[in-house]
Write an enzyme that holds these catalytic residues in place. Structure first.
Site, PDB file in Angstrom:
ATOM      1  N   ARG A 160     -86.644 -32.260 -28.056  1.00  0.00           N
ATOM      2  CA  ARG A 160     -85.316 -31.895 -27.813  1.00  0.00           C
ATOM      3  C   ARG A 160     -84.879 -31.980 -26.864  1.00  0.00           C
ATOM      4  NH1 ARG A 160     -86.762 -29.430 -32.046  1.00  0.00           N
ATOM      5  NH2 ARG A 160     -86.465 -31.350 -32.354  1.00  0.00           N
ATOM      6  N   SER A 238     -82.371 -22.090 -30.777  1.00  0.00           N
ATOM      7  CA  SER A 238     -83.115 -21.184 -30.130  1.00  0.00           C
ATOM      8  C   SER A 238     -82.766 -21.243 -28.492  1.00  0.00           C
ATOM      9  CB  SER A 238     -83.910 -22.263 -30.380  1.00  0.00           C
ATOM     10  OG  SER A 238     -84.588 -21.955 -31.780  1.00  0.00           O
ATOM     11  N   GLU A 329     -82.897 -24.129 -24.255  1.00  0.00           N
ATOM     12  CA  GLU A 329     -82.344 -25.509 -24.845  1.00  0.00           C
ATOM     13  C   GLU A 329     -81.107 -26.285 -24.938  1.00  0.00           C
ATOM     14  OE1 GLU A 329     -84.105 -25.586 -28.617  1.00  0.00           O
ATOM     15  OE2 GLU A 329     -81.797 -26.667 -29.590  1.00  0.00           O
TER      16      GLU A 329
HETATM   17  C1  LIG Z   1     -77.154 -21.125 -34.976  1.00  0.00           C
HETATM   18  C2  LIG Z   1     -77.654 -22.387 -34.244  1.00  0.00           C
HETATM   19  C3  LIG Z   1     -78.606 -22.887 -34.861  1.00  0.00           C
HETATM   20  C4  LIG Z   1     -79.086 -23.425 -34.646  1.00  0.00           C
HETATM   21  N1  LIG Z   1     -80.194 -24.599 -35.017  1.00  0.00           N
HETATM   22  C5  LIG Z   1     -80.978 -25.563 -34.564  1.00  0.00           C
HETATM   23  C6  LIG Z   1     -82.313 -26.466 -34.363  1.00  0.00           C
HETATM   24  O1  LIG Z   1     -82.891 -25.931 -35.986  1.00  0.00           O
HETATM   25  N2  LIG Z   1     -82.124 -27.274 -34.116  1.00  0.00           N
HETATM   26  C7  LIG Z   1     -81.434 -28.202 -33.337  1.00  0.00           C
HETATM   27  O2  LIG Z   1     -81.749 -28.498 -32.300  1.00  0.00           O
HETATM   28  N3  LIG Z   1     -81.023 -26.802 -32.821  1.00  0.00           N
HETATM   29  C8  LIG Z   1     -79.852 -26.530 -33.318  1.00  0.00           C
HETATM   30  N4  LIG Z   1     -79.123 -25.120 -32.952  1.00  0.00           N
HETATM   31  C9  LIG Z   1     -77.914 -26.174 -31.787  1.00  0.00           C
HETATM   32  C10 LIG Z   1     -76.600 -27.485 -31.763  1.00  0.00           C
HETATM   33  O3  LIG Z   1     -76.690 -27.138 -33.723  1.00  0.00           O
HETATM   34  C11 LIG Z   1     -77.735 -28.622 -32.272  1.00  0.00           C
HETATM   35  O4  LIG Z   1     -77.984 -28.972 -30.868  1.00  0.00           O
HETATM   36  C12 LIG Z   1     -75.929 -29.654 -32.786  1.00  0.00           C
HETATM   37  O5  LIG Z   1     -76.252 -30.609 -32.481  1.00  0.00           O
HETATM   38  C13 LIG Z   1     -74.820 -29.171 -31.883  1.00  0.00           C
HETATM   39  O6  LIG Z   1     -74.348 -30.123 -32.251  1.00  0.00           O
HETATM   40  P1  LIG Z   1     -72.024 -30.126 -31.658  1.00  0.00           P
HETATM   41  O7  LIG Z   1     -71.547 -30.730 -32.776  1.00  0.00           O
HETATM   42  O8  LIG Z   1     -72.358 -28.222 -31.473  1.00  0.00           O
HETATM   43  O9  LIG Z   1     -72.791 -30.290 -30.220  1.00  0.00           O
HETATM   44  P2  LIG Z   1     -71.451 -29.041 -29.078  1.00  0.00           P
HETATM   45  O10 LIG Z   1     -72.276 -28.072 -28.674  1.00  0.00           O
HETATM   46  O11 LIG Z   1     -70.538 -29.568 -29.195  1.00  0.00           O
HETATM   47  O12 LIG Z   1     -72.043 -30.485 -27.283  1.00  0.00           O
HETATM   48  C14 LIG Z   1     -73.714 -30.026 -27.488  1.00  0.00           C
HETATM   49  C15 LIG Z   1     -73.513 -31.696 -25.830  1.00  0.00           C
HETATM   50  O13 LIG Z   1     -73.693 -32.422 -26.505  1.00  0.00           O
HETATM   51  C16 LIG Z   1     -72.896 -33.400 -25.558  1.00  0.00           C
HETATM   52  N5  LIG Z   1     -71.974 -34.025 -26.396  1.00  0.00           N
HETATM   53  C17 LIG Z   1     -70.897 -33.534 -27.997  1.00  0.00           C
HETATM   54  N6  LIG Z   1     -70.882 -34.945 -29.008  1.00  0.00           N
HETATM   55  C18 LIG Z   1     -70.576 -36.026 -28.455  1.00  0.00           C
HETATM   56  C19 LIG Z   1     -70.516 -37.135 -28.148  1.00  0.00           C
HETATM   57  N7  LIG Z   1     -69.541 -37.489 -29.180  1.00  0.00           N
HETATM   58  N8  LIG Z   1     -71.251 -37.850 -27.485  1.00  0.00           N
HETATM   59  C20 LIG Z   1     -71.924 -37.751 -26.280  1.00  0.00           C
HETATM   60  N9  LIG Z   1     -72.206 -35.766 -25.771  1.00  0.00           N
HETATM   61  C21 LIG Z   1     -71.898 -35.351 -26.611  1.00  0.00           C
HETATM   62  C22 LIG Z   1     -71.558 -31.764 -25.696  1.00  0.00           C
HETATM   63  O14 LIG Z   1     -70.491 -32.511 -24.067  1.00  0.00           O
HETATM   64  C23 LIG Z   1     -72.529 -31.441 -25.126  1.00  0.00           C
HETATM   65  O15 LIG Z   1     -73.217 -31.671 -23.454  1.00  0.00           O
HETATM   66  C24 LIG Z   1     -78.207 -24.419 -33.260  1.00  0.00           C
HETATM   67  C25 LIG Z   1     -77.254 -23.808 -33.011  1.00  0.00           C
HETATM   68  C26 LIG Z   1     -76.820 -22.918 -33.832  1.00  0.00           C
HETATM   69  C27 LIG Z   1     -75.725 -22.216 -33.164  1.00  0.00           C
END
Ligand SMILES: Cc1cc2nc3c(=O)[nH]c(=O)nc-3n(C[C@H](O)[C@H](O)[C@H](O)COP(=O)(O)OP(=O)(O)OC[C@H]3O[C@@H](n4cnc5c(N)ncnc54)[C@H](O)[C@@H]3O)c2cc1C
Length: 335
Positions: A160, A238, A329
């Site tokens: 992670r 998480s 996380e």
């Molecule tokens: C219901 C639920 C279940 C989940 N299950 C999991 C799981 O099983 N495993 C897991 O690992 N995660 C899980 N997550 C967490 C999350 O979905 C992941 O980490 C996902 O990859 C985040 O993507 P996002 O586009 O929403 O990122 P965001 O929340 O928009 O951004 C996350 C971080 O990345 C940065 N970021 C976003 N896009 C870019 C880019 N293009 N370049 C550089 N930085 C960037 C942002 O600035 C921020 O710091 C879960 C979340 C939820 C709500």
């Protein structure tokens, strides 16, 4: 490129908290993404990149600068390699891979958010993580003011975590390339609960579509598929990572897994639950999900301050009871 004002971070994040954004810039291509980042950097404006907003804890005060909403789309296929734009929905990519008989990301079905965010924390679930299949990450390097391609070894992937997460003001992910394996069977199943659900032995494959269906079913049962109709999914998944400790630091009764040379990974869900924060523990408008003790959820009107205060109580109680320091996380972003 579309610019909006007056939008709240709460509208763009799955935890649904966070105040007003000074300037929201929505981009629909890698070129627009680079241009928006350059513009913010040249103006000295605090910059926040946002994909699906599913892994951030956003400040109540809002964002006094530019929030760049990454909405670039597209999957390009070259044999068993897929190159995907940063804003492309992650689960749509997994569905595409499974439909096209490409193995390597099927156990990551149902994770919300964008493909470009997956290398940031080396997204993982049910025995797979993206570090196993990523072959290249094209980035804009804000320090060098140039585009470059990072090889997997340069991404510093860990559990992670990655170099991109550790140095958040530097790399903007533009596109990610995955090297998958052609065939109708999945990669070997390594996660016990998933193997049981599929009726296979650990280390055996299963049909790709079956793995996707089973993972989606398991995840829905835990509130781990984002769904506006499921209040248990109003979370960041998480909230704490599983702590990795020296192998002799085990906690009696707590499930654990080997985590490399002399290290052990403990179940954060168990620690949270046995510290007195079982499923459905509420404190005002925040608390643990009724389906999973590791997911913290919010209700209408909740604030980030309330959420972080609750999380702080969980961390302090786990530390006091078990001597283990939990780590958050999702990223608590700050201008
Ligand atoms: C219901 C639920 C279940 C989940 N299950 C999991 C799981 O099983 N495993 C897991 O690992 N995660 C899980 N997550 C967490 C999350 O979905 C992941 O980490 C996902 O990859 C985040 O993507 P996002 O586009 O929403 O990122 P965001 O929340 O928009 O951004 C996350 C971080 O990345 C940065 N970021 C976003 N896009 C870019 C880019 N293009 N370049 C550089 N930085 C960037 C942002 O600035 C921020 O710091 C879960 C979340 C939820 C709500």
């Amino acid at each position: 490129m579309q610019v909006r004002r007056g939008v709240r971070l709460a509208e763009l994040t799955t935890l649904a908290v966070g105040g007003p954004i000074e300037r929201l810039v929505e981009v629909s291509s890698a070129e627009e993404l680079v241009a928006a980042v350059r513009e913010a950097d040249e103006a000295g404006a605090p910059l926040l990149l946002l994909g699906g907003g599913s892994n951030v804890v956003a400040p109540d005060e809002g964002w006094p600068g530019d929030v760049v909403l990454v909405r670039s789309q597209g999957i390009e296929r070259d044999g068993d390699r897929l190159t995907v734009q940063a804003g492309h929905d992650w689960d749509d990519l997994v569905a595409f891979a499974v439909e096209n008989r490409l193995a390597g990301v099927e156990a990551l079905s149902g994770i919300p958010g964008s493909t470009g965010a997956t290398p940031i924390q080396n997204v993982g679930a049910y025995g797979q993580e993206v570090a196993q299949t990523i072959t290249a990450v094209r980035v804009y390097d804000r320090a060098e003011k140039t585009e470059r391609v990072l090889a997997p070894a340069e991404c510093g992937f860990a559990y992670r975590d990655s170099r991109l997460k550790r140095d958040p003001a530097r790399f903007v992910v533009l596109e990610v390339t995955f090297g998958l394996r052609a065939g109708a069977g999945s990669m070997p199943i390594t996660y016990a609960e998933l193997a049981r659900t599929l009726g296979v032995e650990i280390g055996e494959p299963a049909p790709l579509a079956d793995v996707r269906d089973a993972v989606l079913r398991l995840r829905r049962g835990k509130g781990m598929v984002w769904d506006a109709a499921d209040p248990d999914s109003r979370s960041a998944g998480s909230f704490f990572t599983n702590p990795i400790l020296p192998a002799d630091a085990t906690v009696e009764g707590c499930p654990s897994w080997p985590a490399g040379e002399g290290r052990v990974k403990l179940s954060a869900a168990w620690l949270v639950q046995h510290a007195g924060f079982g499923r459905g523990t509420r404190d005002g408008r925040v608390g643990t999900s009724s389906k999973h003790s590791l997911a913290l959820t919010t209700e209408d009107g909740a604030t980030t301050a309330e959420l972080l205060a609750f999380a702080g109580r969980v961390v302090a109680t786990v530390e006091e009871k078990f001597g283990v320091a939990l780590e958050r996380e999702p990223t608590a972003v700050q201008p």
